[in-house]
Scaffold this motif. Sequence first.
Motif, PDB file in Angstrom:
ATOM      1  N   THR A  90      45.694  44.435  55.165  1.00  0.00           N
ATOM      2  CA  THR A  90      45.922  43.623  53.969  1.00  0.00           C
ATOM      3  C   THR A  90      45.326  42.239  54.133  1.00  0.00           C
ATOM      4  N   MET A 111      49.636  44.293  44.418  1.00  0.00           N
ATOM      5  CA  MET A 111      50.925  43.673  44.764  1.00  0.00           C
ATOM      6  C   MET A 111      50.924  43.195  46.211  1.00  0.00           C
ATOM      7  N   ASN A 170      48.289  42.501  48.188  1.00  0.00           N
ATOM      8  CA  ASN A 170      47.224  41.571  48.569  1.00  0.00           C
ATOM      9  C   ASN A 170      47.166  40.296  47.729  1.00  0.00           C
ATOM     10  N   GLY A 171      47.680  40.328  46.514  1.00  0.00           N
ATOM     11  CA  GLY A 171      47.619  39.152  45.661  1.00  0.00           C
ATOM     12  C   GLY A 171      46.207  38.671  45.370  1.00  0.00           C
ATOM     13  N   THR A 230      42.849  37.201  43.792  1.00  0.00           N
ATOM     14  CA  THR A 230      42.479  36.253  42.738  1.00  0.00           C
ATOM     15  C   THR A 230      41.152  36.656  42.095  1.00  0.00           C
ATOM     16  N   THR A 249      45.160  45.077  38.247  1.00  0.00           N
ATOM     17  CA  THR A 249      45.224  44.140  39.373  1.00  0.00           C
ATOM     18  C   THR A 249      45.649  42.741  38.960  1.00  0.00           C
TER      19      THR A 249
END
Length: 335
Positions: free
Chosen positions: A197, A272, A274-275, A277, A315
């Motif tokens: 991750t 969720m 890895n978050g 951007t 995502t």
Amino acid sequence: MGAVVIVDALWGDSGKGKVCAHLAVRDKAPLAVRAGVGTNAGASVTLDDGTLVRARQLPTGWINPGTTVAVGSGVLVDPAVLAEEVARFGLTGRALVDGRCALIEPEHVEAERADAHLATTVGSTLTGNGAARADFVLRRARQARDEPALAPYLTDVARHVNDVARDGLVLVEGSQGTMLSLGFSDEYPYTTSGNCTAAAAMDDVGLNWRLVQDVLMVVKALPTRVGEGPLPYELPEEEVLRRGIAEYGVVTGRPRRKAGRLDRELLSYAAMLNGPTQIALTFCDHVDPAMRGARDAAAITAPVRALIDEVEHDTGAPVVLLDTGPGLSDMIDLR
């Protein structure tokens, strides 16, 4: 300024190495650092002159002449593989290794090759990574600072990463994929020997989370998997060959099993964990052959546009890069 963490959403083989190389060239990154387990996963990049570059130990950011490459302290180092890549890529003076990296020794490779469970049940690459990591956890492994041949490369990579990220760009290249994570996959024992991750990648290189600029999650348009374990929506081998989308592993040369579509539930779960951007959507030409080699947003076809919408919805992050073919320049930058 800051660090961009490059992480794979699913089972690896998504083109993270190409993404790292693209960003290094585009943004003239001063440093690229390798995260992940070790040499059990490879990256391949086809340069614009047609040269195919394959690597297992070092990140591909070296393709930009001004980028130094490093291996984080959480990554296993095989001295022979490292030396070969430094020589092959001409990286003397540009490659760094953290002295705290545990070493993969010949006996680790031998132990894995003699283990029928790893070979037949798990489908391991048998490169010694699991055995070496076990010795590291048991505190009996040798480290890079114990190997005289590695002396020219040694530094405190964690300190270097954080120092560079305060004033410039650091690329952190993860390996394998989120769904192969030892502690997060529901498919154990069909996993690797560590987590894959964004948080794990930061930990591998000692990066202070406050210095993270972006988490760029790489999503393979038609996911693949090498070795054992489930693959949702898997295509029959004859269909893969008929469509001309067959792939083979960098490390083992084994055929990659291919899915006919994304599993949207798994993709949401990866987001969720890895978050992200930003998203890089790769192998778009496998979804629509008309996209092959496209380098302009005007060339995006309806099937790929629909896929972009799905991925952004699942995502919660924008698609900023589209990979459209094997070449390094076969990329559409939507930033």
